[in-house]
Design a protein around this motif. Structure first.
Motif, PDB file in Angstrom:
ATOM      1  N   ASN A  45       9.325  -8.512   9.173  1.00  0.00           N
ATOM      2  CA  ASN A  45       7.884  -8.831   8.471  1.00  0.00           C
ATOM      3  C   ASN A  45       7.573  -8.252   8.001  1.00  0.00           C
ATOM      4  O   ASN A  45       6.598  -7.757   9.269  1.00  0.00           O
ATOM      5  CB  ASN A  45       7.792 -10.421   8.545  1.00  0.00           C
ATOM      6  N   ILE A  46       7.607  -7.912   7.282  1.00  0.00           N
ATOM      7  CA  ILE A  46       6.328  -6.402   6.336  1.00  0.00           C
ATOM      8  C   ILE A  46       5.323  -6.869   5.934  1.00  0.00           C
ATOM      9  O   ILE A  46       5.331  -8.145   4.717  1.00  0.00           O
ATOM     10  CB  ILE A  46       7.776  -5.196   5.925  1.00  0.00           C
ATOM     11  N   VAL A  47       3.855  -6.973   6.174  1.00  0.00           N
ATOM     12  CA  VAL A  47       2.012  -6.699   5.551  1.00  0.00           C
ATOM     13  C   VAL A  47       2.383  -5.600   4.782  1.00  0.00           C
ATOM     14  O   VAL A  47       2.222  -4.728   5.643  1.00  0.00           O
ATOM     15  CB  VAL A  47       1.575  -7.229   6.762  1.00  0.00           C
ATOM     16  N   LYS A  48       2.059  -5.788   3.741  1.00  0.00           N
ATOM     17  CA  LYS A  48       2.293  -4.430   2.869  1.00  0.00           C
ATOM     18  C   LYS A  48       0.683  -4.593   2.609  1.00  0.00           C
ATOM     19  O   LYS A  48      -0.001  -5.992   2.566  1.00  0.00           O
ATOM     20  CB  LYS A  48       3.348  -4.376   1.892  1.00  0.00           C
ATOM     21  N   SER A  49       0.658  -3.705   2.128  1.00  0.00           N
ATOM     22  CA  SER A  49      -1.247  -3.513   1.223  1.00  0.00           C
ATOM     23  C   SER A  49      -1.500  -4.034   0.316  1.00  0.00           C
ATOM     24  O   SER A  49      -0.589  -3.653  -0.800  1.00  0.00           O
ATOM     25  CB  SER A  49      -1.400  -1.834   1.409  1.00  0.00           C
ATOM     26  N   PRO A  50      -2.396  -4.928  -0.237  1.00  0.00           N
ATOM     27  CA  PRO A  50      -2.680  -5.551  -0.931  1.00  0.00           C
ATOM     28  C   PRO A  50      -3.100  -4.608  -2.245  1.00  0.00           C
ATOM     29  O   PRO A  50      -3.375  -5.147  -3.752  1.00  0.00           O
ATOM     30  CB  PRO A  50      -3.311  -6.470  -1.395  1.00  0.00           C
ATOM     31  N   LEU A  51      -3.922  -3.541  -1.781  1.00  0.00           N
ATOM     32  CA  LEU A  51      -4.946  -2.244  -3.029  1.00  0.00           C
ATOM     33  C   LEU A  51      -5.100  -0.975  -2.313  1.00  0.00           C
ATOM     34  O   LEU A  51      -4.274  -1.268  -1.035  1.00  0.00           O
ATOM     35  CB  LEU A  51      -5.697  -3.019  -3.658  1.00  0.00           C
ATOM     36  N   VAL A  52      -5.327   0.315  -2.712  1.00  0.00           N
ATOM     37  CA  VAL A  52      -6.206   1.306  -2.634  1.00  0.00           C
ATOM     38  C   VAL A  52      -6.591   1.485  -2.145  1.00  0.00           C
ATOM     39  O   VAL A  52      -7.765   0.621  -2.542  1.00  0.00           O
ATOM     40  CB  VAL A  52      -5.417   2.328  -3.781  1.00  0.00           C
ATOM     41  N   GLY A  53      -6.542   1.695  -0.441  1.00  0.00           N
ATOM     42  CA  GLY A  53      -7.899   2.206   0.305  1.00  0.00           C
ATOM     43  C   GLY A  53      -7.887   2.506   0.844  1.00  0.00           C
ATOM     44  O   GLY A  53      -7.083   3.164   1.016  1.00  0.00           O
ATOM     45  N   THR A  54      -9.050   3.061   1.920  1.00  0.00           N
ATOM     46  CA  THR A  54      -8.929   2.858   3.352  1.00  0.00           C
ATOM     47  C   THR A  54      -9.140   1.461   4.683  1.00  0.00           C
ATOM     48  O   THR A  54      -9.136   1.025   4.357  1.00  0.00           O
ATOM     49  CB  THR A  54     -10.227   3.558   3.980  1.00  0.00           C
ATOM     50  N   PHE A  95      -1.390   0.408  -2.879  1.00  0.00           N
ATOM     51  CA  PHE A  95      -0.822  -0.586  -3.232  1.00  0.00           C
ATOM     52  C   PHE A  95       0.163  -0.493  -2.722  1.00  0.00           C
ATOM     53  O   PHE A  95       1.832   0.255  -3.190  1.00  0.00           O
ATOM     54  CB  PHE A  95      -0.706  -1.209  -4.572  1.00  0.00           C
ATOM     55  N   GLY A  96       1.047  -1.449  -2.054  1.00  0.00           N
ATOM     56  CA  GLY A  96       2.513  -1.910  -1.823  1.00  0.00           C
ATOM     57  C   GLY A  96       2.658  -0.764   0.216  1.00  0.00           C
ATOM     58  O   GLY A  96       4.208  -0.861  -0.122  1.00  0.00           O
TER      59      GLY A  96
END
Length: 164
Positions: free
Chosen positions: A89-98, A156-157
């Motif tokens: 199961n992959i948890v992806k970034s919901p937004l652009v950032g640090t 993102f993603g």
């Protein structure tokens, strides 16, 4: 307000770290903004170019001056073609950032490889525009891999964690 005072004000704002300044004095309304933080990052860091691409209207001159090869070379930074495909199961970034692994530099990380996690548990933080956004697990399981380094720019993603 005299022109010399306005010019002095412009220079003071330009030399500071301010990104926006508003002054209203009677009928006079002065509004100034600077995007120099984004411009400096985009010029200095290829990861920030992808971030800046989402805000093209603010930094269009910078994007035109960055070699296209720098943008293309960074396009596959999230997943190397020489690595095996991600399973689990992959948890992806919901937004652009640090990305930050802990709530403060002297705190322990939220999770480490091998930790058991539950759905809704905080795995890390992504800072975007000075807002700290908690990244929560979408799954119950064990942290198999952490795919990002502390203080790394994320897109993102972008895959961040593998939970099994």
């Amino acid at each position: 307000m005299e022109l010399s005072n306005i010019l002095e004000l412009i220079h003071a704002v330009s030399d500071s770290n301010l990104t926006q300044f508003n002054l209203q004095d009677g009928n006079l309304n002065i509004s100034m903004s600077a995007e120099k933080t984004i411009v400096q990052q985009a010029a200095a860091n290829a990861d920030a170019v992808a971030f800046a691409a989402q805000y093209q209207t603010a930094v269009q001159p910078v994007l035109q001056s960055v070699p296209q090869s720098a943008v293309q070379n960074n396009a596959g930074a999230g997943a190397s073609s020489s690595e095996k495909p991600l399973t689990g199961n992959i948890v992806k970034s919901p937004l652009v950032g640090t990305y930050y692994a802990a709530s403060s530099p002297d705190s322990a990380p939220f999770v480490k490889v091998g930790d058991k996690v539950t759905k809704g548990q905080v795995l890390g933080i992504v800072e975007a525009m000075k807002l700290m956004n908690e990244i929560e697990s979408e799954f119950d399981g064990t942290v198999k891999e952490i795919l990002v380094e502390n203080e790394q720019m994320v897109e993102f993603g972008q895959p961040m964690f593998v939970i099994e």
